[in-house]
Structures are given as C-alpha cells and as structure tokens.
Design a protein around this motif. Structure first.
Motif, PDB file in Angstrom:
ATOM      1  N   TYR A 191       0.857  -1.294   0.096  1.00  0.00           N
ATOM      2  CA  TYR A 191       0.038   0.085   0.077  1.00  0.00           C
ATOM      3  C   TYR A 191       1.034   1.177   0.046  1.00  0.00           C
ATOM      4  O   TYR A 191       0.285   2.561   0.100  1.00  0.00           O
ATOM      5  N   ALA A 192       2.290   1.271  -0.100  1.00  0.00           N
ATOM      6  CA  ALA A 192       3.059   2.351   0.036  1.00  0.00           C
ATOM      7  C   ALA A 192       3.064   3.164  -1.067  1.00  0.00           C
ATOM      8  O   ALA A 192       2.864   2.469  -2.265  1.00  0.00           O
ATOM      9  N   GLY A 193       3.469   4.369  -1.024  1.00  0.00           N
ATOM     10  CA  GLY A 193       3.525   5.002  -2.196  1.00  0.00           C
ATOM     11  C   GLY A 193       2.597   5.450  -3.231  1.00  0.00           C
ATOM     12  O   GLY A 193       2.889   5.912  -4.310  1.00  0.00           O
ATOM     13  N   ASP A 194       1.390   5.238  -2.693  1.00  0.00           N
ATOM     14  CA  ASP A 194       0.208   5.545  -4.001  1.00  0.00           C
ATOM     15  C   ASP A 194      -0.553   6.839  -3.468  1.00  0.00           C
ATOM     16  O   ASP A 194      -1.640   6.824  -4.204  1.00  0.00           O
ATOM     17  N   ARG A 195      -0.121   7.582  -2.604  1.00  0.00           N
ATOM     18  CA  ARG A 195      -0.881   8.821  -2.137  1.00  0.00           C
ATOM     19  C   ARG A 195      -2.108   8.582  -1.172  1.00  0.00           C
ATOM     20  O   ARG A 195      -2.668   9.784  -0.816  1.00  0.00           O
ATOM     21  N   ILE A 196      -2.264   7.405  -0.921  1.00  0.00           N
ATOM     22  CA  ILE A 196      -3.499   7.069  -0.069  1.00  0.00           C
ATOM     23  C   ILE A 196      -2.995   6.780   1.325  1.00  0.00           C
ATOM     24  O   ILE A 196      -2.226   5.699   1.175  1.00  0.00           O
ATOM     25  N   ASP A 197      -3.602   7.084   2.343  1.00  0.00           N
ATOM     26  CA  ASP A 197      -3.323   6.648   3.765  1.00  0.00           C
ATOM     27  C   ASP A 197      -3.427   5.082   3.894  1.00  0.00           C
ATOM     28  O   ASP A 197      -4.564   4.583   3.559  1.00  0.00           O
ATOM     29  N   ASP A 198      -2.415   4.434   4.311  1.00  0.00           N
ATOM     30  CA  ASP A 198      -2.304   3.069   4.565  1.00  0.00           C
ATOM     31  C   ASP A 198      -3.492   2.459   5.693  1.00  0.00           C
ATOM     32  O   ASP A 198      -4.371   1.632   5.332  1.00  0.00           O
ATOM     33  N   GLY A 199      -3.838   3.408   6.499  1.00  0.00           N
ATOM     34  CA  GLY A 199      -4.915   2.911   7.472  1.00  0.00           C
ATOM     35  C   GLY A 199      -6.477   2.988   6.910  1.00  0.00           C
ATOM     36  O   GLY A 199      -6.896   2.196   7.195  1.00  0.00           O
ATOM     37  N   TRP A 200      -6.464   3.959   6.011  1.00  0.00           N
ATOM     38  CA  TRP A 200      -7.672   3.924   5.149  1.00  0.00           C
ATOM     39  C   TRP A 200      -7.918   2.701   4.323  1.00  0.00           C
ATOM     40  O   TRP A 200      -8.821   2.177   4.181  1.00  0.00           O
ATOM     41  N   GLN A 201      -6.669   2.503   3.505  1.00  0.00           N
ATOM     42  CA  GLN A 201      -6.805   1.143   2.677  1.00  0.00           C
ATOM     43  C   GLN A 201      -7.058  -0.065   3.534  1.00  0.00           C
ATOM     44  O   GLN A 201      -7.906  -1.016   3.299  1.00  0.00           O
ATOM     45  N   LEU A 202      -6.363  -0.071   4.852  1.00  0.00           N
ATOM     46  CA  LEU A 202      -6.691  -1.173   5.531  1.00  0.00           C
ATOM     47  C   LEU A 202      -7.814  -1.664   6.216  1.00  0.00           C
ATOM     48  O   LEU A 202      -8.663  -2.483   6.174  1.00  0.00           O
ATOM     49  N   GLU A 203      -8.656  -0.267   6.494  1.00  0.00           N
ATOM     50  CA  GLU A 203     -10.023  -0.173   7.068  1.00  0.00           C
ATOM     51  C   GLU A 203     -10.962  -0.555   6.102  1.00  0.00           C
ATOM     52  O   GLU A 203     -12.045  -1.376   6.485  1.00  0.00           O
ATOM     53  N   TYR A 204     -10.730  -0.405   4.838  1.00  0.00           N
ATOM     54  CA  TYR A 204     -11.773  -0.749   3.848  1.00  0.00           C
ATOM     55  C   TYR A 204     -11.392  -2.025   3.211  1.00  0.00           C
ATOM     56  O   TYR A 204     -12.242  -2.803   2.603  1.00  0.00           O
TER      57      TYR A 204
END
Length: 199
Positions: free
Chosen positions: A72-85
């Motif tokens: 999830y690194a380096g894609d401009r989206i917070d990793d916590g947000w991606q993990l949540e969804y």
C-alpha cells in the motif's frame, strides 16, 4: 541537586500497558507487531521502588508518513484508510484508480473527499442549483471535511485555465450540504470545477 546517574539496563523491569508489542526484553528492547501508521506504545519502567508510568514509544517510522506500509506504500492514500476498507495487502481493489464500489468515483477520489470506497451510495456530490438572484449562482457540496482546502474554479470555454470563484474554504469540523455562491455568474455559459487539496 540535579545529579544524574546511569541506571543499569538489566535492573529495570519493563511492562507494556497498551500497543502493538510483540516482545519487550529486560534491556528495554521493544519488538512491535506490523503497524500501518505511526502508533504509540505505552509502557512502564520500574527500577527498585520507582516506576515511570508515562513512557511512550513512537513507531520508528514516525516521520509524519502515512503511506509506507508494504504494497500500500507510495500510492498517495493513507495506509490506514486502505486497511480499514480493504484489509491487509495485497489487494488490487485498494489501488487509487480502482472504483471498488462502482459509483463512478475511484478510490483516490473517495479517500480525498472522505467517503467510503465500498458503499455505492456514498460519494462526493457537487450540484449546481441555479440562480438565487441576478447573476448569483448557487451550488452545493454534500460533505466537506477538515484537513482539506476546497476551491471552486470556473471558466467559459473549457480551454483557458479556470479562475477561482470566491475564497478557498477550510473548515474546522465536518459540514454537510455546504452552500457555495458565484456572485459573478453573468455569462451565458460557464463551467465549474471543484478542487480539493489535503494538508
């Protein structure tokens, strides 16, 4: 008397009160479980009859970064947000350009505007409502969030760079159904754009 003496590391008893700690050695070496954002760990250090109840260990990657976790690194989206969804990586549905819920907004737009990427009924809605008075155009956005700057821009030909309408908007708390107005909507044709920037 402001005198300091070194305390032998082996004589300090360490205990963890909260946090993602996988291990804590007698020498105070902390091993953490995988983390997706800078995370506090609260722990106590006891030496003889003295205890420090307020120790805090910050994640070693605490550089203000929120986008450094595995795939999830380096894609401009917070990793916590991606993990949540989307759960732990890898998950191709979490990519910025994917529209995971089919609502016409990709994950980057859902993240930027503060909506769920897995709910097709939740998305940014920017509506032109019409004239409220002579040359005053009203339009609304269904949700605006703190930590973002909203700028409305407009032009008349889709070729020249759109000009800012009114002042940029920053809010201290979430607002819904926010009204914007263009007090100079006298042209026969005008195109509006909403620019959102996180800070």
């Amino acid at each position: 008397d402001d005198t300091f003496l070194p305390v032998p590391a082996g004589e300090i008893a360490w205990s963890v009160r909260s946090g993602l700690v996988a291990g804590l050695s007698t020498g105070g070496l902390v091993l953490t479980a995988p983390v997706i954002r800078p995370t506090d760990v609260l722990f106590d250090g006891t030496y003889k009859s003295l205890t420090d109840p307020d120790g805090t260990l910050l994640n070693v990657n605490d550089l203000g970064e929120t986008d450094f976790f595995q795939q999830y690194a380096g894609d401009r989206i917070d990793d916590g947000w991606q993990l949540e969804y989307f759960g732990l990586p890898p998950n191709a549905r979490a990519a910025p350009t994917v529209d995971a819920d089919g609502d016409g907004r990709d994950n980057w737009m859902e993240f930027l505007s503060g909506f769920s990427p897995v709910d097709s009924k939740a998305f940014l809605d920017f509506k032109i409502q019409g004239f409220s008075s002579a040359n005053v155009m009203d339009f609304r956005i269904n949700k605006i969030l703190p930590g973002r700057t909203y700028i409305v821009r407009a032009n008349t030909d889709l070729q020249s760079f759109p000009q800012t309408v009114g002042s940029p908007i920053d809010v201290p708390a979430e607002q819904t159904n926010r009204l914007f107005q263009d007090p100079a909507a006298s042209e026969g044709k005008k195109f509006y754009f909403l620019q959102i920037t996180r800070h």
